[in-house]
Design a protein around this motif. Sequence first.
Motif, PDB file in Angstrom:
ATOM      1  N   LEU A 379       0.821  -1.213   0.000  1.00 15.87           N
ATOM      2  CA  LEU A 379       0.000   0.000   0.000  1.00 15.87           C
ATOM      3  C   LEU A 379       0.850   1.257   0.000  1.00 15.87           C
ATOM      4  CD1 LEU A 379      -2.834  -1.011   2.505  1.00 15.87           C
ATOM      5  CD2 LEU A 379      -2.836  -1.157   0.006  1.00 15.87           C
ATOM      6  N   LEU A 380       1.878   1.276   0.854  1.00 12.98           N
ATOM      7  CA  LEU A 380       2.759   2.448   0.894  1.00 12.98           C
ATOM      8  C   LEU A 380       3.567   2.581  -0.392  1.00 12.98           C
ATOM      9  CD1 LEU A 380       4.047   2.361   4.589  1.00 12.98           C
ATOM     10  CD2 LEU A 380       2.334   3.904   3.579  1.00 12.98           C
ATOM     11  N   ASP A 381       3.988   1.447  -0.939  1.00  5.63           N
ATOM     12  CA  ASP A 381       4.739   1.490  -2.203  1.00  5.63           C
ATOM     13  C   ASP A 381       3.871   2.045  -3.325  1.00  5.63           C
ATOM     14  OD1 ASP A 381       6.968   0.460  -0.978  1.00  5.63           O
ATOM     15  OD2 ASP A 381       6.632  -1.607  -1.642  1.00  5.63           O
ATOM     16  N   ILE A 382       2.626   1.609  -3.362  1.00  2.00           N
ATOM     17  CA  ILE A 382       1.715   2.123  -4.391  1.00  2.00           C
ATOM     18  C   ILE A 382       1.554   3.631  -4.254  1.00  2.00           C
ATOM     19  CG2 ILE A 382      -0.716   2.176  -5.083  1.00  2.00           C
ATOM     20  CD1 ILE A 382      -0.794  -0.842  -4.555  1.00  2.00           C
ATOM     21  N   LEU A 383       1.326   4.096  -3.049  1.00  2.00           N
ATOM     22  CA  LEU A 383       1.144   5.534  -2.823  1.00  2.00           C
ATOM     23  C   LEU A 383       2.407   6.324  -3.179  1.00  2.00           C
ATOM     24  CD1 LEU A 383      -0.868   5.416   0.512  1.00  2.00           C
ATOM     25  CD2 LEU A 383      -1.724   6.129  -1.731  1.00  2.00           C
ATOM     26  N   ALA A 384       3.564   5.743  -2.887  1.00  2.00           N
ATOM     27  CA  ALA A 384       4.830   6.427  -3.173  1.00  2.00           C
ATOM     28  C   ALA A 384       5.012   6.680  -4.666  1.00  2.00           C
ATOM     29  CB  ALA A 384       5.992   5.609  -2.622  1.00  2.00           C
ATOM     30  N   TYR A 385       4.511   5.759  -5.486  1.00  2.00           N
ATOM     31  CA  TYR A 385       4.692   5.878  -6.940  1.00  2.00           C
ATOM     32  C   TYR A 385       3.484   6.501  -7.641  1.00  2.00           C
ATOM     33  CZ  TYR A 385       9.078   3.363  -6.782  1.00  2.00           C
ATOM     34  OH  TYR A 385      10.390   3.007  -6.544  1.00  2.00           O
ATOM     35  N   SER A 386       2.435   6.822  -6.879  1.00  2.00           N
ATOM     36  CA  SER A 386       1.219   7.371  -7.479  1.00  2.00           C
ATOM     37  C   SER A 386       1.265   8.897  -7.474  1.00  2.00           C
ATOM     38  CB  SER A 386      -0.008   6.862  -6.714  1.00  2.00           C
ATOM     39  OG  SER A 386      -0.125   5.462  -6.839  1.00  2.00           O
ATOM     40  N   ASN A 387       2.067   9.424  -8.385  1.00  2.00           N
ATOM     41  CA  ASN A 387       2.253  10.883  -8.446  1.00  2.00           C
ATOM     42  C   ASN A 387       1.476  11.532  -9.590  1.00  2.00           C
ATOM     43  OD1 ASN A 387       3.694   9.943 -10.613  1.00  2.00           O
ATOM     44  ND2 ASN A 387       5.555  11.122 -10.180  1.00  2.00           N
ATOM     45  N   VAL A 392      -0.751   2.727 -14.187  1.00  2.00           N
ATOM     46  CA  VAL A 392      -0.849   1.529 -13.362  1.00  2.00           C
ATOM     47  C   VAL A 392       0.104   0.432 -13.839  1.00  2.00           C
ATOM     48  CG1 VAL A 392      -2.846   0.744 -14.728  1.00  2.00           C
ATOM     49  CG2 VAL A 392      -2.432  -0.247 -12.488  1.00  2.00           C
ATOM     50  N   PHE A 393       0.359   0.357 -15.131  1.00  2.00           N
ATOM     51  CA  PHE A 393       1.207  -0.696 -15.678  1.00  2.00           C
ATOM     52  C   PHE A 393       2.682  -0.449 -15.327  1.00  2.00           C
ATOM     53  CE2 PHE A 393      -2.440   0.068 -18.511  1.00  2.00           C
ATOM     54  CZ  PHE A 393      -3.159  -1.082 -18.204  1.00  2.00           C
ATOM     55  N   GLU A 394       3.070   0.800 -15.346  1.00  4.74           N
ATOM     56  CA  GLU A 394       4.439   1.146 -14.933  1.00  4.74           C
ATOM     57  C   GLU A 394       4.643   0.846 -13.453  1.00  4.74           C
ATOM     58  OE1 GLU A 394       5.434   4.875 -17.923  1.00  4.74           O
ATOM     59  OE2 GLU A 394       4.079   5.195 -16.239  1.00  4.74           O
ATOM     60  N   ILE A 395       3.650   1.148 -12.645  1.00  5.47           N
ATOM     61  CA  ILE A 395       3.754   0.865 -11.219  1.00  5.47           C
ATOM     62  C   ILE A 395       3.775  -0.640 -10.973  1.00  5.47           C
ATOM     63  CG2 ILE A 395       2.573   1.109  -8.998  1.00  5.47           C
ATOM     64  CD1 ILE A 395       1.541   3.818 -10.014  1.00  5.47           C
ATOM     65  N   SER A 396       2.976  -1.377 -11.713  1.00  2.00           N
ATOM     66  CA  SER A 396       2.960  -2.837 -11.607  1.00  2.00           C
ATOM     67  C   SER A 396       4.351  -3.413 -11.857  1.00  2.00           C
ATOM     68  CB  SER A 396       1.966  -3.413 -12.613  1.00  2.00           C
ATOM     69  OG  SER A 396       2.087  -4.812 -12.711  1.00  2.00           O
ATOM     70  N   GLN A 397       5.000  -2.924 -12.902  1.00  2.00           N
ATOM     71  CA  GLN A 397       6.341  -3.407 -13.229  1.00  2.00           C
ATOM     72  C   GLN A 397       7.343  -3.020 -12.156  1.00  2.00           C
ATOM     73  OE1 GLN A 397       7.438  -5.265 -16.028  1.00  2.00           O
ATOM     74  NE2 GLN A 397       5.246  -5.599 -16.336  1.00  2.00           N
ATOM     75  N   LYS A 398       7.260  -1.789 -11.690  1.00  2.00           N
ATOM     76  CA  LYS A 398       8.214  -1.312 -10.693  1.00  2.00           C
ATOM     77  C   LYS A 398       8.103  -2.116  -9.395  1.00  2.00           C
ATOM     78  CE  LYS A 398      11.404   1.487  -9.223  1.00  2.00           C
ATOM     79  NZ  LYS A 398      12.757   1.471  -9.826  1.00  2.00           N
ATOM     80  N   LEU A 399       6.881  -2.420  -8.991  1.00  2.00           N
ATOM     81  CA  LEU A 399       6.667  -3.143  -7.731  1.00  2.00           C
ATOM     82  C   LEU A 399       6.670  -4.660  -7.917  1.00  2.00           C
ATOM     83  CD1 LEU A 399       3.839  -1.019  -6.043  1.00  2.00           C
ATOM     84  CD2 LEU A 399       6.308  -0.626  -6.098  1.00  2.00           C
ATOM     85  N   ASN A 400       6.690  -5.098  -9.177  1.00  2.00           N
ATOM     86  CA  ASN A 400       6.617  -6.528  -9.499  1.00  2.00           C
ATOM     87  C   ASN A 400       5.362  -7.160  -8.893  1.00  2.00           C
ATOM     88  OD1 ASN A 400       7.598  -8.851 -10.805  1.00  2.00           O
ATOM     89  ND2 ASN A 400       8.552  -9.599  -8.919  1.00  2.00           N
ATOM     90  N   LYS A 401       4.253  -6.457  -9.036  1.00  2.00           N
ATOM     91  CA  LYS A 401       2.963  -6.929  -8.558  1.00  2.00           C
ATOM     92  C   LYS A 401       2.008  -7.027  -9.745  1.00  2.00           C
ATOM     93  CE  LYS A 401       3.981  -6.710  -4.091  1.00  2.00           C
ATOM     94  NZ  LYS A 401       4.025  -7.923  -3.226  1.00  2.00           N
ATOM     95  N   PRO A 402       1.267  -8.126  -9.868  1.00  2.00           N
ATOM     96  CA  PRO A 402       0.321  -8.245 -10.987  1.00  2.00           C
ATOM     97  C   PRO A 402      -0.835  -7.268 -10.845  1.00  2.00           C
ATOM     98  CG  PRO A 402       0.049 -10.078  -9.469  1.00  2.00           C
ATOM     99  CD  PRO A 402       1.266  -9.322  -9.016  1.00  2.00           C
ATOM    100  N   LEU A 403      -1.514  -7.022 -11.940  1.00  2.00           N
ATOM    101  CA  LEU A 403      -2.582  -6.032 -11.956  1.00  2.00           C
ATOM    102  C   LEU A 403      -3.691  -6.352 -10.977  1.00  2.00           C
ATOM    103  CD1 LEU A 403      -2.927  -5.385 -15.802  1.00  2.00           C
ATOM    104  CD2 LEU A 403      -1.712  -3.991 -14.105  1.00  2.00           C
ATOM    105  N   ASP A 404      -4.049  -7.629 -10.830  1.00  2.00           N
ATOM    106  CA  ASP A 404      -5.153  -7.951  -9.923  1.00  2.00           C
ATOM    107  C   ASP A 404      -4.809  -7.628  -8.467  1.00  2.00           C
ATOM    108  OD1 ASP A 404      -3.303 -10.003  -9.739  1.00  2.00           O
ATOM    109  OD2 ASP A 404      -4.763 -11.621  -9.875  1.00  2.00           O
ATOM    110  N   VAL A 405      -3.522  -7.772  -8.109  1.00  2.00           N
ATOM    111  CA  VAL A 405      -3.092  -7.406  -6.751  1.00  2.00           C
ATOM    112  C   VAL A 405      -3.169  -5.897  -6.571  1.00  2.00           C
ATOM    113  CG1 VAL A 405      -1.132  -7.351  -5.164  1.00  2.00           C
ATOM    114  CG2 VAL A 405      -1.665  -9.457  -6.410  1.00  2.00           C
ATOM    115  N   LEU A 406      -2.705  -5.145  -7.571  1.00  2.00           N
ATOM    116  CA  LEU A 406      -2.779  -3.692  -7.495  1.00  2.00           C
ATOM    117  C   LEU A 406      -4.225  -3.218  -7.408  1.00  2.00           C
ATOM    118  CD1 LEU A 406       0.268  -3.705  -8.114  1.00  2.00           C
ATOM    119  CD2 LEU A 406      -0.134  -1.764  -9.633  1.00  2.00           C
TER     120      LEU A 406
END
Length: 423
Positions: A379-387, A392-406
């Motif tokens: 959650l904090l990682d998502i917020l950190a990159y949500s500028n 969403v796809f760039e954030i998915s790659q950066k965090l190595n989390k699939p779209l359904d998790v995001l």
Amino acid sequence: MKFSMYNLIQKLFPICRSITGPGIKKSFDIIQKIVPEFKRIKFKSGTKVYDWKIPYEWIIKDAFVLNENNKKIIDFKKNNLHVLNFSIPINKFISKTELENHLYTLPNQPNLIPYVTSYYEKNWGFCLSENSRKKIKGSKFKVKIDSQFKKGFLELIELKLKGKKKKEIFFSSYLCHPSMANNELSGPSLMVKIAKYLLSKKNTKFSYRLVLLPETIGSISYISRYKNDLRKKVFCGYNLSCVGDGKAYSHIYNINENCFSDLVLSSALIGKTNLKRYSFLERGSDERQYCSPGVDLPLSGFCRSKYGEFKEYHTSADNLNLVSEKYLQESFLVFKSIIDSFEDYFIPISTTKCEPNLGKRNLYSTISQKKNYRKSNTLLDILAYSNGQRNVFEISQKLNKPLDVLISSFELLKKEKLIKFKS
């Protein structure tokens, strides 16, 4: 009644299809009854499309081989793979030697009937298992292929959904082979599911274009008519093929590797343990046309087991037992996560300055100790990159989390009013 992709495959499976003719038309009729919004597009026989020409319609009624005892040893009506697809008509007695010159088998898979075509060269023939071929006895045979060619049309169907944005997400699949379940019918069944899902969303932010067509000649024809429109509007696209088995997830990369369509699909496939990646050099379906010079669409390919890579491919073993609703649904969920990401979560924006207090919202432990120091928190990682600059796809790659998790995380954050989204 809830739509079943597998039930659609069952209904389409017995039909003898080809790139033109009654079989593919009947198949489109069935699909248009489920999704009437699909519209028919036609190309007249003989029309030149780039380096190709639209063939005549092929109509097949019967085909068989009789031995000297007047017994059918090959019978099209028992399995429509038994005839060389697009065979010219023939009705005569021939020798065994001549018959052998028109038989097609798979010596390395002796129990299976191969799928063989001759679309652009006049020919005739029969396909059978190698074991059946070895049992053929006698010296004289009656061969009959009751087929004909007539001027008509090559047909395809298209669904266009206009969203708030003119930019389009493009889906393509093919419907032109006879009775093969995974190679032939899983892509169209997934396309119908995607179409129904998009139609259920009503007012979409992005526009969508879905086409079902005969492979190769269909996509070439479609491009010849709509190339400029496609190049202007499509910013992400996928060719869907062989999506109904559960052996793998396959990503065929765009010719310009890691283009936007690759970024999007790879985000949806993060964490899949049976994931296989293929270079464009290993292409084989209509991505060949959509990514060709002068067309250059940002399109990638998606399969479960890739065409040509599973042993049942283009044989009678590609039957209804090879696919299942479960595996088709898994394929659908890949694209549902992609569509939802575009429509609802495309550009996330944190609504707070600095980190929010997740502890008071029961989203983070209120006990701080050494083992938690700098431990990654989704959650904090998502917020950190949500500028508001990253999608969403760039954030998915950066965090190595699939779209359904995001998406699940976005929903938690949205409920607490810690994030918002723009298109």
